[in-house]
Write an enzyme that holds these catalytic residues in place. Structure first.
Site, PDB file in Angstrom:
ATOM      1  N   ARG A 238       0.869  -1.176   0.000  1.00  0.00           N
ATOM      2  CA  ARG A 238       0.000   0.000   0.000  1.00  0.00           C
ATOM      3  C   ARG A 238       0.905   1.225   0.000  1.00  0.00           C
ATOM      4  O   ARG A 238       1.967   1.214   0.648  1.00  0.00           O
ATOM      5  CB  ARG A 238      -0.900   0.036   1.254  1.00  0.00           C
ATOM      6  CG  ARG A 238      -2.059  -0.925   1.243  1.00  0.00           C
ATOM      7  CD  ARG A 238      -3.136  -0.516   0.225  1.00  0.00           C
ATOM      8  NE  ARG A 238      -4.288  -1.418   0.231  1.00  0.00           N
ATOM      9  CZ  ARG A 238      -4.446  -2.463  -0.594  1.00  0.00           C
ATOM     10  NH1 ARG A 238      -3.524  -2.759  -1.495  1.00  0.00           N
ATOM     11  NH2 ARG A 238      -5.547  -3.208  -0.527  1.00  0.00           N
ATOM     12  N   GLU A 267      -4.137   7.360  -4.434  1.00  0.00           N
ATOM     13  CA  GLU A 267      -4.468   6.841  -5.774  1.00  0.00           C
ATOM     14  C   GLU A 267      -5.820   7.395  -6.224  1.00  0.00           C
ATOM     15  O   GLU A 267      -6.723   7.536  -5.394  1.00  0.00           O
ATOM     16  CB  GLU A 267      -4.515   5.309  -5.723  1.00  0.00           C
ATOM     17  CG  GLU A 267      -3.162   4.721  -5.366  1.00  0.00           C
ATOM     18  CD  GLU A 267      -3.214   3.202  -5.126  1.00  0.00           C
ATOM     19  OE1 GLU A 267      -4.290   2.591  -5.339  1.00  0.00           O
ATOM     20  OE2 GLU A 267      -2.203   2.653  -4.710  1.00  0.00           O
ATOM     21  N   HIS A 285      -1.531   0.427  -9.794  1.00  0.00           N
ATOM     22  CA  HIS A 285      -2.128  -0.551  -8.871  1.00  0.00           C
ATOM     23  C   HIS A 285      -2.766  -1.713  -9.651  1.00  0.00           C
ATOM     24  O   HIS A 285      -3.982  -1.893  -9.638  1.00  0.00           O
ATOM     25  CB  HIS A 285      -3.161   0.135  -7.960  1.00  0.00           C
ATOM     26  CG  HIS A 285      -3.493  -0.686  -6.738  1.00  0.00           C
ATOM     27  ND1 HIS A 285      -3.897  -0.123  -5.553  1.00  0.00           N
ATOM     28  CD2 HIS A 285      -3.491  -2.038  -6.514  1.00  0.00           C
ATOM     29  CE1 HIS A 285      -4.153  -1.077  -4.654  1.00  0.00           C
ATOM     30  NE2 HIS A 285      -3.901  -2.253  -5.237  1.00  0.00           N
TER      31      HIS A 285
HETATM   32  P1  NAP Z   1      -1.244 -11.752   4.848  1.00  0.00           P
HETATM   33  O1  NAP Z   1      -1.223 -13.167   4.432  1.00  0.00           O
HETATM   34  O2  NAP Z   1      -2.151 -11.319   5.937  1.00  0.00           O
HETATM   35  O3  NAP Z   1       0.266 -11.346   5.230  1.00  0.00           O
HETATM   36  C1  NAP Z   1       0.591 -10.118   5.779  1.00  0.00           C
HETATM   37  C2  NAP Z   1       2.043 -10.148   6.242  1.00  0.00           C
HETATM   38  O4  NAP Z   1       2.400  -8.838   6.684  1.00  0.00           O
HETATM   39  C3  NAP Z   1       2.272 -11.098   7.411  1.00  0.00           C
HETATM   40  O5  NAP Z   1       3.484 -11.778   7.241  1.00  0.00           O
HETATM   41  C4  NAP Z   1       2.360 -10.177   8.618  1.00  0.00           C
HETATM   42  O6  NAP Z   1       3.198 -10.732   9.618  1.00  0.00           O
HETATM   43  C5  NAP Z   1       2.984  -8.918   7.982  1.00  0.00           C
HETATM   44  N1  NAP Z   1       2.670  -7.719   8.737  1.00  0.00           N
HETATM   45  C6  NAP Z   1       1.446  -7.289   9.121  1.00  0.00           C
HETATM   46  N2  NAP Z   1       1.543  -6.153   9.834  1.00  0.00           N
HETATM   47  C7  NAP Z   1       2.868  -5.865   9.911  1.00  0.00           C
HETATM   48  C8  NAP Z   1       3.609  -4.839  10.545  1.00  0.00           C
HETATM   49  N3  NAP Z   1       3.014  -3.872  11.252  1.00  0.00           N
HETATM   50  N4  NAP Z   1       4.953  -4.848  10.398  1.00  0.00           N
HETATM   51  C9  NAP Z   1       5.563  -5.832   9.718  1.00  0.00           C
HETATM   52  N5  NAP Z   1       4.908  -6.843   9.099  1.00  0.00           N
HETATM   53  C10 NAP Z   1       3.577  -6.858   9.206  1.00  0.00           C
HETATM   54  O7  NAP Z   1      -1.590 -10.793   3.630  1.00  0.00           O
HETATM   55  P2  NAP Z   1      -1.408 -11.073   2.058  1.00  0.00           P
HETATM   56  O8  NAP Z   1      -2.587 -11.810   1.543  1.00  0.00           O
HETATM   57  O9  NAP Z   1      -0.046 -11.612   1.804  1.00  0.00           O
HETATM   58  O10 NAP Z   1      -1.516  -9.550   1.523  1.00  0.00           O
HETATM   59  C11 NAP Z   1      -0.613  -8.578   1.988  1.00  0.00           C
HETATM   60  C12 NAP Z   1      -0.993  -7.188   1.515  1.00  0.00           C
HETATM   61  O11 NAP Z   1      -0.637  -7.010   0.150  1.00  0.00           O
HETATM   62  C13 NAP Z   1      -2.468  -6.815   1.554  1.00  0.00           C
HETATM   63  O12 NAP Z   1      -2.896  -6.453   2.856  1.00  0.00           O
HETATM   64  C14 NAP Z   1      -2.519  -5.635   0.589  1.00  0.00           C
HETATM   65  O13 NAP Z   1      -2.251  -4.426   1.277  1.00  0.00           O
HETATM   66  C15 NAP Z   1      -1.363  -5.915  -0.392  1.00  0.00           C
HETATM   67  N6  NAP Z   1      -1.859  -6.281  -1.736  1.00  0.00           N
HETATM   68  C16 NAP Z   1      -1.584  -5.462  -2.802  1.00  0.00           C
HETATM   69  C17 NAP Z   1      -2.020  -5.827  -4.052  1.00  0.00           C
HETATM   70  C18 NAP Z   1      -1.742  -4.977  -5.259  1.00  0.00           C
HETATM   71  O14 NAP Z   1      -2.519  -5.002  -6.190  1.00  0.00           O
HETATM   72  N7  NAP Z   1      -0.647  -4.243  -5.288  1.00  0.00           N
HETATM   73  C19 NAP Z   1      -2.771  -7.001  -4.244  1.00  0.00           C
HETATM   74  C20 NAP Z   1      -3.021  -7.793  -3.143  1.00  0.00           C
HETATM   75  C21 NAP Z   1      -2.562  -7.426  -1.879  1.00  0.00           C
HETATM   76  P3  NAP Z   1       3.031 -10.333  11.177  1.00  0.00           P
HETATM   77  O15 NAP Z   1       1.558 -10.301  11.452  1.00  0.00           O
HETATM   78  O16 NAP Z   1       3.786 -11.399  11.901  1.00  0.00           O
HETATM   79  O17 NAP Z   1       3.680  -8.996  11.335  1.00  0.00           O
HETATM   80  C1  8YV Z   2      -7.204  -4.793  -5.607  1.00  0.00           C
HETATM   81  C2  8YV Z   2      -5.477  -5.151  -3.775  1.00  0.00           C
HETATM   82  O1  8YV Z   2      -6.889  -4.226  -6.811  1.00  0.00           O
HETATM   83  O2  8YV Z   2      -6.385  -7.165  -2.982  1.00  0.00           O
HETATM   84  C3  8YV Z   2      -5.838  -6.102  -2.698  1.00  0.00           C
HETATM   85  O3  8YV Z   2      -5.546  -5.788  -1.522  1.00  0.00           O
HETATM   86  O4  8YV Z   2      -4.793  -4.195  -3.550  1.00  0.00           O
HETATM   87  C4  8YV Z   2      -5.900  -5.401  -5.165  1.00  0.00           C
HETATM   88  O5  8YV Z   2      -6.001  -6.751  -5.451  1.00  0.00           O
HETATM   89  C5  8YV Z   2      -7.858  -3.758  -4.779  1.00  0.00           C
HETATM   90  O6  8YV Z   2      -8.104  -4.153  -3.485  1.00  0.00           O
HETATM   91  C6  8YV Z   2      -9.176  -3.372  -5.427  1.00  0.00           C
HETATM   92  O7  8YV Z   2      -9.578  -2.167  -4.963  1.00  0.00           O
END
Ligand code: NAP
Ligand code: 8YV
Length: 326
Positions: A238, A267, A285
């Site tokens: 993010r 964004e 994004h």
């Molecule tokens: P997840 O399985 O819940 O993993 C989150 C990871 O972040 C865990 O390892 C957690 O470990 C760590 N974390 C959480 N809070 C933290 C903190 N304060 N400091 C350090 N580490 C921390 O989540 P995921 O499914 O992998 O998704 C992760 C994130 O990716 C989403 O929340 C979203 O923001 C982002 N994302 C972006 C896109 C995109 O389109 N660019 C798409 C999908 C997701 P601990 O709890 O042990 O700290």
């Molecule tokens: C999406 C994402 O594009 O899953 C997430 O956390 O950042 C992306 O997959 C977004 O959430 C849609 O608004």
């Protein structure tokens, strides 16, 4: 809040806070629910507040305690996206409202994009493309550049997507370490409880952790300084996780080498100062933005609501609102 469905509520009323995916989400919801919004949201809420039992949301609009308080019959908030930093899940939990997200179905897609962005940033692929289009190659070769070959990668966030990214980076033959609050029992990489220490020991940081208050500006000037002049920052988490002005300055002053950014603080507004820099790759994004994966995410938004109102509980509740209740 009650999970039992009165017979008269065959078509529960749902609030849609914004467009999600017309083909997958809106059409299916309209078949099963009375969908209110997203047009004229305020007027709809004023008129129907006491009847709205479900809410489907995507990204932008903040679903906070104040909005929840306007919807006294709200039972479930179904978020399109695995990240739910725009939904106040703690406030939902206090009110007995379930929050769901769309985990796992996007892991591989987002990991693919993260690696694409890493390669694009290190090997300057968009810059090389622009060079060819501008006729630069006729005048001489594209300059030699940085390599992935001798890099050490620090992954910040080692959850579902972080592990999918790590798998790919391992296949590229690069050493990995990671930062999270707690070590992950199922990975063998070195865990750093301290992000600055990690940044000091690697030269490439990949961010894949949740947004929100707990991680705001986690990557600040100090972390960027520790990353150093060979440093590459990839952010697919993010925008709020990074102190954006500090990153801009580090790129302008070349105190880090380059950045690849899929996400931004405000964004779709990207600070224009980034546009003038040739050491940053900017994406709108698009981590999960394929037909395949967005369809799967949309289906999960629908499945959560359908399952809940069929009395079967949510399919993918978030940690703050576990089901069955703890
Ligand atoms: P997840 O399985 O819940 O993993 C989150 C990871 O972040 C865990 O390892 C957690 O470990 C760590 N974390 C959480 N809070 C933290 C903190 N304060 N400091 C350090 N580490 C921390 O989540 P995921 O499914 O992998 O998704 C992760 C994130 O990716 C989403 O929340 C979203 O923001 C982002 N994302 C972006 C896109 C995109 O389109 N660019 C798409 C999908 C997701 P601990 O709890 O042990 O700290
Ligand atoms: C999406 C994402 O594009 O899953 C997430 O956390 O950042 C992306 O997959 C977004 O959430 C849609 O608004």
């Amino acid at each position: 809040m009650s999970s039992s469905l009165p017979a008269s509520a065959a078509r529960p009323k749902l609030l849609l806070t914004g467009a999600i995916m017309e083909g997958v989400v809106e059409r299916q919801l309209a078949e099963r629910f009375t969908v209110l919004g997203p047009d004229g949201l305020d007027a709809v809420i004023a008129a129907e507040a006491g009847e709205i039992r479900g809410l489907a949301t995507k990204g932008k609009l903040k679903v906070d305690g104040a909005l929840m308080d306007r919807l006294p019959k709200l039972e479930i908030i179904s978020n399109f996206g695995v990240g739910y930093d725009t939904v106040d899940a703690a406030a939902a939990a206090q009110r007995g409202i379930i929050v769901t997200n769309t985990p796992d179905v996007l892991n591989e897609e987002v990991a693919d994009l993260a690696l694409g962005l890493l390669l694009a940033t290190v090997r300057e692929i968009p810059q090389a493309d622009r060079f060819v289009r501008a006729g630069g190659w006729i005048k001489g070769p594209f300059p030699l550049g940085a390599t992935l070959r001798d890099r050490k990668v620090g992954i910040v966030g080692m959850g579902r997507i972080g592990k999918a990214i790590a798998k790919r980076i391992e296949a590229f033959g690069l050493p990995i370490a990671y930062h999270t609050r707690r070590p992950q029992p199922d990975v063998a990489f070195t865990h750093y409880p301290d992000l600055i220490a990690l940044a000091r020991d690697v030269d490439t940081l990949v961010l894949i952790l949740p947004g929100g208050a707990a991680t705001r500006n986690l990557v600040n000037a100090e972390v960027l300084e520790a990353l150093g002049p060979r440093g590459i920052l990839i952010n697919v988490a993010r925008g709020t996780v990074v102190d954006e002005p500090a990153l801009l300055k580090a790129l302008q002053d070349r105190t880090i080498l380059a950045a690849g950014l899929d996400v931004f603080v405000d964004e779709p507004r990207v600070p224009e100062a980034f546009f003038a820099l040739d050491n940053v790759v900017l994406l709108p994004h698009v981590g999960s933005a394929t037909h395949h994966t967005r369809n799967a995410m949309g289906q999960l938004v629908v499945d959560n609501l359908v399952s809940w109102f069929a009395g079967k509980g949510p399919v993918t509740p978030v940690g703050e609102t576990p089901w069955p209740k703890g």
